[in-house]
Design a protein around this motif. Structure first.
Motif, short mmCIF file in Angstrom:
data_model
loop_
_atom_site.label_atom_id
_atom_site.label_comp_id
_atom_site.label_asym_id
_atom_site.label_seq_id
_atom_site.Cartn_x
_atom_site.Cartn_y
_atom_site.Cartn_z
N VAL A 14 0.84 -1.20 0.00
CA VAL A 14 0.00 0.00 0.00
C VAL A 14 0.87 1.26 0.00
CG1 VAL A 14 -1.75 1.31 1.26
CG2 VAL A 14 -2.00 -1.15 1.01
N LEU A 17 1.68 1.76 -3.48
CA LEU A 17 0.49 2.23 -4.21
C LEU A 17 0.27 3.73 -3.96
CD1 LEU A 17 -2.14 -0.61 -3.51
CD2 LEU A 17 -0.65 -0.32 -5.49
N VAL A 18 0.41 4.13 -2.68
CA VAL A 18 0.18 5.54 -2.32
C VAL A 18 1.16 6.44 -3.05
CG1 VAL A 18 0.43 7.20 -0.43
CG2 VAL A 18 -0.89 5.11 -0.06
N ALA A 44 -5.11 4.20 -6.83
CA ALA A 44 -4.72 3.26 -5.76
C ALA A 44 -5.63 2.04 -5.78
CB ALA A 44 -4.78 3.96 -4.40
N LEU A 45 -6.91 2.27 -6.01
CA LEU A 45 -7.88 1.18 -6.08
C LEU A 45 -7.56 0.25 -7.24
CD1 LEU A 45 -10.86 0.37 -4.86
CD2 LEU A 45 -11.64 1.30 -7.01
N GLY A 48 -4.22 -1.51 -6.78
CA GLY A 48 -4.39 -2.54 -5.76
C GLY A 48 -5.02 -3.79 -6.35
N LEU A 49 -6.00 -3.57 -7.20
CA LEU A 49 -6.68 -4.67 -7.88
C LEU A 49 -5.68 -5.44 -8.76
CD1 LEU A 49 -9.51 -5.81 -8.19
CD2 LEU A 49 -9.90 -4.22 -10.05
N MET A 64 -5.70 -11.08 0.49
CA MET A 64 -6.90 -10.29 0.20
C MET A 64 -7.81 -10.25 1.41
SD MET A 64 -8.13 -11.48 -3.49
CE MET A 64 -7.08 -11.53 -4.89
N ILE A 71 -9.31 -2.42 6.13
CA ILE A 71 -10.06 -1.27 5.63
C ILE A 71 -10.85 -0.61 6.76
CG2 ILE A 71 -11.79 -0.48 3.97
CD1 ILE A 71 -11.19 -3.03 2.36
N VAL B 15 -1.33 3.57 9.01
CA VAL B 15 -2.10 4.34 8.03
C VAL B 15 -1.74 5.83 8.13
CG1 VAL B 15 -4.42 5.01 7.26
CG2 VAL B 15 -3.97 2.66 7.97
N LEU B 18 1.50 6.27 6.28
CA LEU B 18 1.24 6.20 4.83
C LEU B 18 0.63 7.51 4.34
CD1 LEU B 18 -0.26 2.60 4.37
CD2 LEU B 18 2.07 3.37 3.90
N THR B 96 -7.63 9.42 1.80
CA THR B 96 -8.45 8.43 1.09
C THR B 96 -7.59 7.44 0.31
OG1 THR B 96 -8.63 9.84 -0.87
CG2 THR B 96 -10.37 10.05 0.78
N THR B 97 -6.38 7.85 -0.10
CA THR B 97 -5.56 7.00 -0.99
C THR B 97 -5.18 5.66 -0.36
OG1 THR B 97 -4.77 9.05 -1.98
CG2 THR B 97 -3.65 7.04 -2.64
N PRO B 98 -4.61 5.64 0.89
CA PRO B 98 -4.27 4.33 1.46
C PRO B 98 -5.50 3.42 1.65
CG PRO B 98 -3.65 6.12 2.98
CD PRO B 98 -4.18 6.75 1.75
N ILE B 99 -6.64 4.02 2.05
CA ILE B 99 -7.85 3.21 2.25
C ILE B 99 -8.22 2.49 0.96
CG2 ILE B 99 -10.31 3.29 2.85
CD1 ILE B 99 -9.72 5.90 4.36
N LEU B 100 -8.20 3.25 -0.14
CA LEU B 100 -8.57 2.65 -1.42
C LEU B 100 -7.51 1.67 -1.90
CD1 LEU B 100 -11.18 3.41 -3.25
CD2 LEU B 100 -10.81 4.64 -1.15
N GLY B 101 -6.27 1.83 -1.42
CA GLY B 101 -5.22 0.85 -1.71
C GLY B 101 -5.58 -0.50 -1.09
N TYR B 102 -5.89 -0.49 0.21
CA TYR B 102 -6.31 -1.73 0.88
C TYR B 102 -7.58 -2.29 0.20
CZ TYR B 102 -3.17 -0.44 4.72
OH TYR B 102 -2.08 -0.11 5.46
N ALA B 103 -8.50 -1.38 -0.11
CA ALA B 103 -9.76 -1.80 -0.73
C ALA B 103 -9.50 -2.46 -2.08
CB ALA B 103 -10.71 -0.62 -0.88
N GLY B 104 -8.58 -1.88 -2.86
CA GLY B 104 -8.25 -2.43 -4.17
C GLY B 104 -7.69 -3.83 -4.06
N ILE B 105 -6.78 -4.02 -3.08
CA ILE B 105 -6.19 -5.35 -2.88
C ILE B 105 -7.28 -6.37 -2.55
CG2 ILE B 105 -4.69 -6.73 -1.38
CD1 ILE B 105 -2.88 -4.26 -1.14
N SER B 106 -8.19 -6.00 -1.64
CA SER B 106 -9.22 -6.96 -1.22
C SER B 106 -10.29 -7.13 -2.29
CB SER B 106 -9.84 -6.53 0.10
OG SER B 106 -10.81 -5.54 -0.11
N LEU B 107 -10.42 -6.16 -3.18
CA LEU B 107 -11.47 -6.19 -4.20
C LEU B 107 -11.28 -7.36 -5.16
CD1 LEU B 107 -13.83 -4.19 -4.57
CD2 LEU B 107 -12.53 -3.14 -6.42
N GLY B 108 -10.02 -7.82 -5.32
CA GLY B 108 -9.72 -8.89 -6.26
C GLY B 108 -10.61 -10.10 -6.11
#
Lengths: 265, 150
Positions: A14, A17-18, A44-45, A48-49, A64, A71, B15, B18, B96-108
């Motif tokens: 992360v 990513l940031v 970042a989203l 991350g994906l 994941m 979050i 966080v 970050l 908001t950027t780190p949050i969406l980073g974690y969210a992106g990883i888990s979104l997979g």
């Protein structure tokens, strides 16, 4: 891999990513009456994906799941920041008239219009996350806290969040212009409605209204901004105490009616 | 007590770090300038999570955390202006950027279901946007008319 190592790996990813996302920075493109705004959080989203097993394969399924748990905690700092944004503007919010306060309940229109269509389109529990709000960051935090982002409700709010992030401001720009020319509503009312709780969406809607009613530019801009502040202040509470209970109620009612129809044939 | 990387306090510290990095890279606010504001936000989170634990009613932590932020920056609060000024050094978007980073990883893991729902969600989003706009506009118009302002 031990748990500690797994978390360390996630935090380091992360961090990368940031840095990449912020280096790219905010980009905005004019399109018609609105603007498409691309923010670092969106990169970042998506990046991350890309780390996932389907693409770069840097992370696995267990990573994941671990990221999912992070979050809920990581949104807390954002919520604190959100509070500190609202505090200083409280006097303005209190001063603004009854119309400004009452129109806040209009935000529940997301449930009334969205939920039936979401169910018609075949969504189920996803519909609750998708329609209780316009799915901005505080709403993500609420769903993450109450249902978890890996729940159906979480997928619903995430979907509308991504959709809104990508084309929300262009949509509001176009729709406000359409409403102003096609509907018998006063420009002041349309200006207040523009404060949906996102600065970029509000700016796009107000921009379109000012274009159509240039002699009311000042009033329209002020009312839009005040309404946006009001939504910022009450949005979290409105979501938790009114919109989500309404969603749950309407969901149960509509699903039951439909089940009865099917049984009656 | 051994501090675990899973502990909410530890995660919040990470966080925060970050965010200070993103705040510097993206918004050119150096971490030393932003530190006092970040410390205040951190303390709001810690106290907010503690209040959540001791309060009855099972309200989510976001309610208490945001409420604390509001109270500390209200003009009626003696240090309100100072707190608002310090926390303004932490950019909203940087948080908001780190949050969406974690969210992106888990979104997979939800990608398949999102693909399945993707187009439908976009259609729902449009109804949601129209709903909030028209709902507010109709109420505002009615109240303005009833109170004789238009």
């Amino acid at each position: 891999m031990s748990d500690e190592k797994r978390y360390l790996k996630l935090h380091l990813i992360v961090l990368a990513l940031v840095v990449i996302a912020e280096l790219i920075g905010t980009k905005s493109y004019k399109l018609g009456p609105g603007t498409i705004v691309l923010l670092p959080m969106l990169y970042a989203l998506l990046l991350g994906l890309l780390t996932g097993p389907k693409f770069l394969k840097i992370i696995d399924k267990e990573d994941m799941n671990a990221a999912e748990g992070l979050i809920t905690v990581s949104v807390m700092l954002l919520m604190a920041k959100y509070g500190t944004n609202i505090g200083p503007t409280l006097p303005l919010i209190i001063k603004s008239g009854p119309a400004l306060i009452l129109q806040e309940f209009g935000n529940l229109g997301t449930v009334l219009l969205g939920m039936p269509f979401a169910l018609l389109l075949g969504l189920r529990r996803e519909a609750i996350g998708a329609t209780f709000s316009i799915a901005r960051e505080p709403n993500l935090a609420i769903i993450s806290d109450m249902y978890g982002l890996d729940s159906p409700e979480g997928r619903g709010v995430m979907g509308v969040y991504v959709a809104g992030t990508v084309f929300g401001s262009i949509f509001f720009g176009l729709f406000a212009g359409f409403a102003a020319t096609a509907l018998p509503l006063h420009p002041y009312a349309l200006a207040m409605a523009s404060g949906v709780g996102s600065a970029s969406m509000m700016s796009a809607a107000v921009g379109a209204l000012v274009e159509i009613f240039p002699n009311m530019a000042e009033e329209i801009t002020a009312l839009g901004a005040a309404s946006n502040l009001a939504t910022g202040a009450d949005g979290v509470y409105m979501s938790i105490f009114m919109a989500l209970p309404m969603c749950e109620w309407l969901y149960r009612k509509l699903i039951r009616d439909r089940a009865e129809e099917v049984i009656k044939g | 007590m051994k501090l675990s990387l899973k502990d909410p306090v530890v995660i919040t510290v990470i966080v925060a770090i970050l965010t200070l990095v993103g705040n510097f890279v993206g918004y050119k606010i150096d971490p030393i300038t932003a530190f006092p504001g970040m410390l205040i936000l951190f303390l709001i989170v810690i106290v907010g999570m503690w209040i959540t634990k001791i309060m009855p009613g099972n309200l989510p932590a976001v309610v208490y955390v945001s409420l604390l932020g509001i109270i500390l920056t209200m003009p009626w609060f003696p240090l309100g202006e100072k707190v608002a000024e310090l926390t303004s050094q932490v950019n909203f978007l940087a948080l908001t950027t780190p949050i969406l980073g974690y969210a992106g990883i888990s979104l997979g893991k939800d990608l398949d279901s999102f693909k399945k729902n993707g187009l439908r969600i976009v259609v729902v989003a449009i109804f949601v946007f129209v709903g909030t706009y028209l709902g507010s506009a109709v109420i505002a118009h009615t109240v303005l008319k009833l109170t004789g302002q238009i």
